[in-house]
Design an enzyme around this catalytic site. Sequence first.
Site, PDB file in Angstrom:
ATOM      1  N   GLY A 122       0.815  -1.222   0.000  1.00 21.78           N
ATOM      2  CA  GLY A 122       0.000   0.000   0.000  1.00 21.78           C
ATOM      3  C   GLY A 122       0.842   1.262   0.000  1.00 21.78           C
ATOM      4  N   ASN A 169       4.019  -6.446  -2.664  1.00 23.48           N
ATOM      5  CA  ASN A 169       4.279  -7.771  -2.088  1.00 23.48           C
ATOM      6  C   ASN A 169       3.029  -8.386  -1.466  1.00 23.48           C
ATOM      7  OD1 ASN A 169       4.017  -6.009   0.088  1.00 23.48           O
ATOM      8  ND2 ASN A 169       5.299  -7.277   1.395  1.00 23.48           N
TER       9      ASN A 169
END
Length: 179
Positions: A144, A168
């Site tokens: 994020g 990820n």
Amino acid sequence: MYARSGLLSQRSCSSHGRECATPVLAAQRRNNSTATKIAVEFDQSTGVAVMRLQGPPVNSLSLDFLTELCINVEKLEMDKNCRGLILTSSQPKVFSAGLDIMEIYGKSPERCGEFWRAVQEMWLKLYGSSMVTIAAINGSSPAGGCLMSMTCDYRIMADNPRYSIGLNETQLGIVAPFW
Ligand SMILES: CCCCCCCC/C=C\CC(=O)SCCNC(=O)CCNC(=O)[C@H](O)C(C)(C)COP(=O)(O)OP(=O)(O)OC[C@H]1O[C@@H](n2cnc3c(N)ncnc32)[C@H](O)[C@@H]1OP(=O)(O)O
């Protein structure tokens, strides 16, 4: 210079003749914490605002954090004198750790829905901003955090092999909802 978030005036707005909630009221509804996670300095002479992420320890994007960030972007957006926004971190070594894992673990579908809407609101506000937006990535910025910087017009990252950036989240089993 803007001081800090949470200082928005209690403006009211009108949509199709109906009164709607002001951003500050939305924040008050959602924000249980009094600590400020976003600090904004606006330089009138340059028209550039610096927004510092200061949510210890790692600027993880909680609902409170996202709400405060969106309100501050909205406030700058409404200021005709503000042409540019630099997003950076006050936390050492980390720009943002991405979504706050605790917000998406063991929460009700309603709460998860509210949280994901806030995530979407964040990237839409930055991506759709009429200001020139720059992410000054002065630390690690996974998932994020990477998304947040990707929605800016420009990204500059500190040259340090210890800092990483990338998406990820699938490694954590998190699949972003369809938008
Ligand atoms: C068009 C739209 C497309 C959209 C595509 C993408 C959509 C999905 C987007 C996002 C999904 C996510 O963001 S999921 C979250 C993913 N984040 C991570 O995996 C980050 C994990 N953290 C780290 O890698 C490291 O913590 C760090 C590199 C950020 C910092 O390392 P450092 O060594 O400095 O610090 P610690 O690891 O010791 O952490 C300190 C402290 O913080 C807690 N922490 C870390 N990350 C998070 C997090 N994401 N949420 C909540 N809490 C976090 C960590 O547990 C430590 O806590 P304690 O001190 O209590 O142990």
